[in-house]
Design a protein around this motif. Sequence first.
Motif, mmCIF file in Angstrom:
data_model
loop_
_atom_site.group_PDB
_atom_site.id
_atom_site.type_symbol
_atom_site.label_atom_id
_atom_site.label_comp_id
_atom_site.label_asym_id
_atom_site.label_seq_id
_atom_site.Cartn_x
_atom_site.Cartn_y
_atom_site.Cartn_z
ATOM 1 N N ALA A 1 0.580 -1.787 0.392
ATOM 2 C CA ALA A 1 0.031 -0.388 -0.266
ATOM 3 C C ALA A 1 0.487 1.511 0.122
ATOM 4 O O ALA A 1 0.474 2.311 -0.504
ATOM 5 C CB ALA A 1 -0.934 0.215 1.222
ATOM 6 N N PHE A 2 1.909 1.221 0.874
ATOM 7 C CA PHE A 2 2.784 2.778 0.640
ATOM 8 C C PHE A 2 3.422 2.969 -0.503
ATOM 9 O O PHE A 2 3.699 3.723 -0.503
ATOM 10 C CB PHE A 2 3.760 2.641 1.945
ATOM 11 C CG PHE A 2 3.839 2.677 3.192
ATOM 12 C CD1 PHE A 2 4.022 4.079 3.976
ATOM 13 C CD2 PHE A 2 2.239 2.271 3.950
ATOM 14 C CE1 PHE A 2 3.556 4.413 5.172
ATOM 15 C CE2 PHE A 2 1.532 2.515 5.074
ATOM 16 C CZ PHE A 2 2.201 3.176 5.978
ATOM 17 N N ALA A 3 4.165 1.357 -0.957
ATOM 18 C CA ALA A 3 4.186 1.966 -2.472
ATOM 19 C C ALA A 3 3.868 2.058 -3.335
ATOM 20 O O ALA A 3 4.714 3.022 -4.406
ATOM 21 C CB ALA A 3 4.783 0.192 -2.723
ATOM 22 N N THR A 4 3.020 2.346 -3.621
ATOM 23 C CA THR A 4 0.888 2.248 -4.385
ATOM 24 C C THR A 4 1.649 3.949 -4.791
ATOM 25 O O THR A 4 1.844 5.205 -5.894
ATOM 26 C CB THR A 4 -0.306 2.277 -3.752
ATOM 27 O OG1 THR A 4 0.166 0.854 -4.273
ATOM 28 C CG2 THR A 4 -0.992 2.579 -4.981
ATOM 29 N N ASP A 5 1.900 5.006 -4.154
ATOM 30 C CA ASP A 5 1.735 6.628 -3.763
ATOM 31 C C ASP A 5 2.630 6.258 -2.609
ATOM 32 O O ASP A 5 1.821 7.120 -1.328
ATOM 33 C CB ASP A 5 0.426 7.202 -3.937
ATOM 34 C CG ASP A 5 0.943 8.455 -3.866
ATOM 35 O OD1 ASP A 5 1.761 9.038 -4.284
ATOM 36 O OD2 ASP A 5 0.176 9.290 -4.144
ATOM 37 N N ARG A 6 3.901 6.929 -2.639
ATOM 38 C CA ARG A 6 4.481 6.659 -1.471
ATOM 39 C C ARG A 6 4.096 8.626 -0.429
ATOM 40 O O ARG A 6 4.040 9.344 -0.604
ATOM 41 C CB ARG A 6 5.994 7.178 -1.407
ATOM 42 C CG ARG A 6 7.556 5.491 -1.787
ATOM 43 C CD ARG A 6 8.114 6.173 -1.545
ATOM 44 N NE ARG A 6 9.322 6.001 -0.418
ATOM 45 C CZ ARG A 6 9.824 6.125 -0.362
ATOM 46 N NH1 ARG A 6 10.936 6.078 -1.088
ATOM 47 N NH2 ARG A 6 11.146 6.203 1.467
ATOM 48 N N PRO A 7 3.805 7.918 0.476
ATOM 49 C CA PRO A 7 2.962 9.317 1.473
ATOM 50 C C PRO A 7 4.062 9.723 2.091
ATOM 51 O O PRO A 7 5.089 9.485 2.438
ATOM 52 C CB PRO A 7 1.676 7.973 2.701
ATOM 53 C CG PRO A 7 3.018 7.470 2.674
ATOM 54 C CD PRO A 7 3.980 6.770 1.394
ATOM 55 N N ASP A 8 3.411 11.796 2.288
ATOM 56 C CA ASP A 8 4.171 12.266 2.864
ATOM 57 C C ASP A 8 4.026 12.213 4.498
ATOM 58 O O ASP A 8 4.354 12.107 5.454
ATOM 59 C CB ASP A 8 4.151 13.646 2.223
ATOM 60 C CG ASP A 8 4.436 13.631 1.219
ATOM 61 O OD1 ASP A 8 6.094 13.129 0.815
ATOM 62 O OD2 ASP A 8 4.128 13.932 0.102
ATOM 63 N N ILE A 9 2.582 11.839 4.489
ATOM 64 C CA ILE A 9 1.775 11.707 5.988
ATOM 65 C C ILE A 9 1.041 10.773 6.098
ATOM 66 O O ILE A 9 0.304 10.728 5.060
ATOM 67 C CB ILE A 9 0.901 12.791 6.293
ATOM 68 C CG1 ILE A 9 2.101 14.751 6.216
ATOM 69 C CG2 ILE A 9 0.541 13.337 8.112
ATOM 70 C CD1 ILE A 9 0.848 16.253 5.547
ATOM 71 N N VAL A 10 1.768 10.223 7.189
ATOM 72 C CA VAL A 10 0.519 8.515 7.046
ATOM 73 C C VAL A 10 -0.681 8.983 9.128
ATOM 74 O O VAL A 10 0.287 9.703 10.435
ATOM 75 C CB VAL A 10 1.205 7.591 7.841
ATOM 76 C CG1 VAL A 10 0.456 6.126 8.029
ATOM 77 C CG2 VAL A 10 2.065 7.362 5.837
ATOM 78 N N TYR A 11 -1.812 8.482 9.300
ATOM 79 C CA TYR A 11 -2.293 8.591 9.554
ATOM 80 C C TYR A 11 -2.945 6.936 9.751
ATOM 81 O O TYR A 11 -3.242 6.444 9.035
ATOM 82 C CB TYR A 11 -3.778 9.280 9.263
ATOM 83 C CG TYR A 11 -3.551 10.918 9.712
ATOM 84 C CD1 TYR A 11 -3.769 11.808 10.656
ATOM 85 C CD2 TYR A 11 -3.898 11.803 8.227
ATOM 86 C CE1 TYR A 11 -3.575 12.962 10.478
ATOM 87 C CE2 TYR A 11 -3.476 12.935 8.647
ATOM 88 C CZ TYR A 11 -3.118 13.494 9.124
ATOM 89 O OH TYR A 11 -3.235 14.878 9.714
ATOM 90 N N THR A 12 -2.622 6.478 11.512
ATOM 91 C CA THR A 12 -3.639 5.594 12.080
ATOM 92 C C THR A 12 -3.577 5.673 13.169
ATOM 93 O O THR A 12 -3.827 6.055 13.489
ATOM 94 C CB THR A 12 -2.833 4.643 10.945
ATOM 95 O OG1 THR A 12 -2.433 3.419 11.208
ATOM 96 C CG2 THR A 12 -1.196 4.832 12.972
ATOM 97 N N HIS A 13 -4.119 3.807 13.914
ATOM 98 C CA HIS A 13 -4.628 4.231 15.068
ATOM 99 C C HIS A 13 -3.863 3.808 15.995
ATOM 100 O O HIS A 13 -2.486 3.893 15.402
ATOM 101 C CB HIS A 13 -5.952 2.537 14.822
ATOM 102 C CG HIS A 13 -6.929 2.593 14.368
ATOM 103 N ND1 HIS A 13 -8.113 2.399 14.012
ATOM 104 C CD2 HIS A 13 -6.640 1.895 13.182
ATOM 105 C CE1 HIS A 13 -8.691 1.848 14.136
ATOM 106 N NE2 HIS A 13 -8.208 1.490 12.366
ATOM 107 N N HIS A 14 -4.381 4.798 17.461
ATOM 108 C CA HIS A 14 -3.532 4.558 18.351
ATOM 109 C C HIS A 14 -3.400 3.386 18.799
ATOM 110 O O HIS A 14 -4.421 2.531 18.938
ATOM 111 C CB HIS A 14 -4.238 5.601 19.149
ATOM 112 C CG HIS A 14 -3.356 5.481 20.283
ATOM 113 N ND1 HIS A 14 -2.015 5.888 20.343
ATOM 114 C CD2 HIS A 14 -3.550 4.628 22.172
ATOM 115 C CE1 HIS A 14 -1.762 6.119 22.297
ATOM 116 N NE2 HIS A 14 -2.396 5.593 22.962
#
Length: 229
Positions: free
Chosen positions: A96-109
């Motif tokens: 998933a990250f390789a699809t479009d390398r993100p600048d900002i990631v949000y995820t669960h605590h």
Amino acid sequence: MTAPPPGRSVLVVVAHPDDAELAMGMRMLDHVLTGDRVRVHCLSTAGPEGDNGDVRLAECLAAAEILGVHGYTFSSIPDTRFTDHRGAINAALFEAFATDRPDIVYTHHPDDQHLDHAVTGEEATTVAMREAADLIHFRSPYSRNFEPTLYFVGTRELLAAKQAALACFASQQQLDMTVFNGLTHLAYRQHVHHRVVERFPDGAHGAEMFRTVRRIVHAGPPRGQGDRR
């Protein structure tokens, strides 16, 4: 004249459909309105095998349309079985990250009573720390020991869009909008002194809370440097 910098790539990694909209629907739309590209990756399938899976997929896409999400993708980790599939989750996240390398990631605590949320937070954090500059945890309804460091205060328009996006998930009977709207209104008042709240701008309405894990800031050029010959 120098061209404005391109929008940032934002990736929201969640365990289940509706997790992103519930935790940060206003923040996602605000990112879009300021020119960022927002993508949501959901580790679970859209639902159990059969018609309900198609229904949940349609619900996600309808919510994405309202919030301006540029992409909504899925892996096929079995719902409620994340603890048994950490290897598959890790591989799915790197893809998933390789699809479009993100600048900002949000995820669960990662400290969460729901094991799927906890595993998602742990695994996404591990991958994001080597693949993205900025990493932010959002608060889920079942988060524990969550001390926010970032408060996103929305507007009536952003909150209305979030409510409309959540209404797309009609199959989720546990989404009591009256309760969640109340939590949105009260969120920052649990943590922010009323004297600070009094100075909020007119139109401030509701809040979503986050905890910054890492933020990287680069120095800008000194003022006027771009005009030197």
